[in-house]
Design a protein around this motif. Structure first.
Motif, PDB file in Angstrom:
ATOM      1  N   GLN A   1     -44.589 -65.725  34.532  1.00 51.06           N
ATOM      2  CA  GLN A   1     -43.486 -66.674  34.406  1.00 51.06           C
ATOM      3  C   GLN A   1     -42.574 -66.595  35.618  1.00 51.06           C
ATOM      4  OE1 GLN A   1     -43.151 -69.061  31.915  1.00 51.06           O
ATOM      5  NE2 GLN A   1     -41.671 -69.801  33.427  1.00 51.06           N
TER       6      GLN A   1
ATOM      7  N   THR B   1     -41.653 -69.618  38.061  1.00 53.29           N
ATOM      8  CA  THR B   1     -40.260 -69.955  38.353  1.00 53.29           C
ATOM      9  C   THR B   1     -40.031 -70.028  39.853  1.00 53.29           C
ATOM     10  OG1 THR B   1     -39.504 -68.898  36.307  1.00 53.29           O
ATOM     11  CG2 THR B   1     -37.858 -69.238  38.029  1.00 53.29           C
ATOM     12  N   CYS B   2     -40.627 -69.077  40.584  1.00 56.16           N
ATOM     13  CA  CYS B   2     -40.534 -69.103  42.042  1.00 56.16           C
ATOM     14  C   CYS B   2     -41.132 -70.391  42.600  1.00 56.16           C
ATOM     15  CB  CYS B   2     -41.241 -67.886  42.620  1.00 56.16           C
ATOM     16  SG  CYS B   2     -41.236 -67.815  44.424  1.00 56.16           S
TER      17      CYS B   2
ATOM     18  N   GLN C   1     -38.769 -73.234  42.123  1.00 57.76           N
ATOM     19  CA  GLN C   1     -37.601 -73.151  42.996  1.00 57.76           C
ATOM     20  C   GLN C   1     -37.927 -73.390  44.456  1.00 57.76           C
ATOM     21  OE1 GLN C   1     -36.099 -69.245  42.074  1.00 57.76           O
ATOM     22  NE2 GLN C   1     -35.019 -69.929  40.229  1.00 57.76           N
TER      23      GLN C   1
END
Length: 311
Positions: A212, A216-217, A220
């Motif tokens: 996860q 998420t990286c 972003q």
């Protein structure tokens, strides 16, 4: 006696040895062809295929279809060609209305098993995406489990799947790891053709929280790790840690303190990996790191963004 899944396979369960069933070649109107609801193969580059059909003046390769009760035919192979012809017809080019089709006769009692087998067999020579390959293994795995229950086939399902698809058991094992362990959001990236099999396999060995964090990286930064950048044991710890400082006398110069922002096995010699770790740090780590580096959080954020643009 009805058709059994193993009737499609020889004693080595190789689809290449499937017996030839009755079939004919016919030219069938586009309007009588119905896409299979079970088709999972990607539908890419339709515009390019449409151009190729127009240049050739016809569809060169037969579709594989099976008759339905209402007089129409279900497509087992040729969904992209069918859609490309539909685009030509929408442009008023009616000369492309009839498509060459190999018509496979399937009895109703056999349909539930024979159709998915033919769907995979008829698409065996196509160029496949990572998602196509994973879905082939997933569906063949289900069919082979059915075969073991029905006929008591010997051997591991993994080996039966490998022989059926003419790939190695080790490759099936990698695909199984992805299918069984990768989180849904990363599976969607495979489906969108953003995540190659090799990277997906490495990510599948991480725990759910690490996967996860990687996703998420990606959200972003717009980047997913690839190859050696898929780090495992040195993935930054996203768990908040209490800040405990030992009291110091005013006469004692401050000394650098150890910190849990980076694990001890960070590889300082690998600049790309270090940048990957830095840019994926959670926001709650940045003030602590900024303090250690003697800078402001805002300046640190700007510096990390600049670093990220270098890789």
């Amino acid at each position: 006696m009805g058709f059994s899944i193993t009737d499609m396979l020889n004693k080595d369960t190789s689809m290449a040895a499937a017996p030839v069933k009755e079939h004919t070649i016919e030219r069938i109107s586009y309007s009588k062809l119905v896409p299979s609801e079970d088709n999972f193969y990607s539908m890419q580059e339709i515009e390019e295929l449409k151009t190729a059909i127009e240049l050739a003046g016809r569809v060169l390769n037969n579709l594989v279809v099976t008759p339905l009760e209402d007089g129409k035919y279900k497509i087992l192979s040729g969904h992209r060609r069918h859609r490309a012809v539909g685009m030509l017809l929408d442009e008023g080019k009616t000369e492309y209305e009839f498509l060459p089709c190999s018509v496979e006769q399937i009895e109703d009692a056999d349909r539930a098993v024979r159709e998915p087998m033919l769907l995979i067999a008829a698409n065996s020579q196509r160029v496949k995406t990572a998602w196509d390959k994973l879905e082939e293994v997933r569906r063949m795995r289900d069919l082979q489990r059915q075969a073991k229950a029905e006929r008591g086939l010997n051997g591991r399902v993994r080996d039966l799947v490998a022989r059926s698809l003419n790939i190695s058991s080790s490759r099936v094992a990698k695909y199984d790891s992805i299918l069984n362990n990768l989180i849904p959001s990363l599976m969607e990236e495979i489906k969108a053709d953003n995540l190659p099999i090799s990277t997906a396999y490495e990510l599948s060995k991480l725990n759910t929280e690490q996967q996860q964090a990687t996703f998420t990286c990606f959200v972003q930064t717009g980047k997913l790790p690839t190859g050696d950048d898929v780090f495992q044991s040195n993935t930054p710890d996203t768990t908040a840690q209490p800040e405990v400082s030992a009291p110091q006398s005013e006469s004692t110069p401050a000394t650098p303190q150890t910190d849990n922002v980076f694990p001890s096995n960070t590889l300082p010699g690998d600049a790309a990996r270090l940048v990957q770790q830095l840019t994926c740090l959670p926001d709650n780590k940045l003030p602590r790191l900024a303090k250690l580096l003697g800078t402001s959080t805002a300046q640190l954020t700007a510096d990390l963004n600049a670093l990220n643009n270098l890789y």
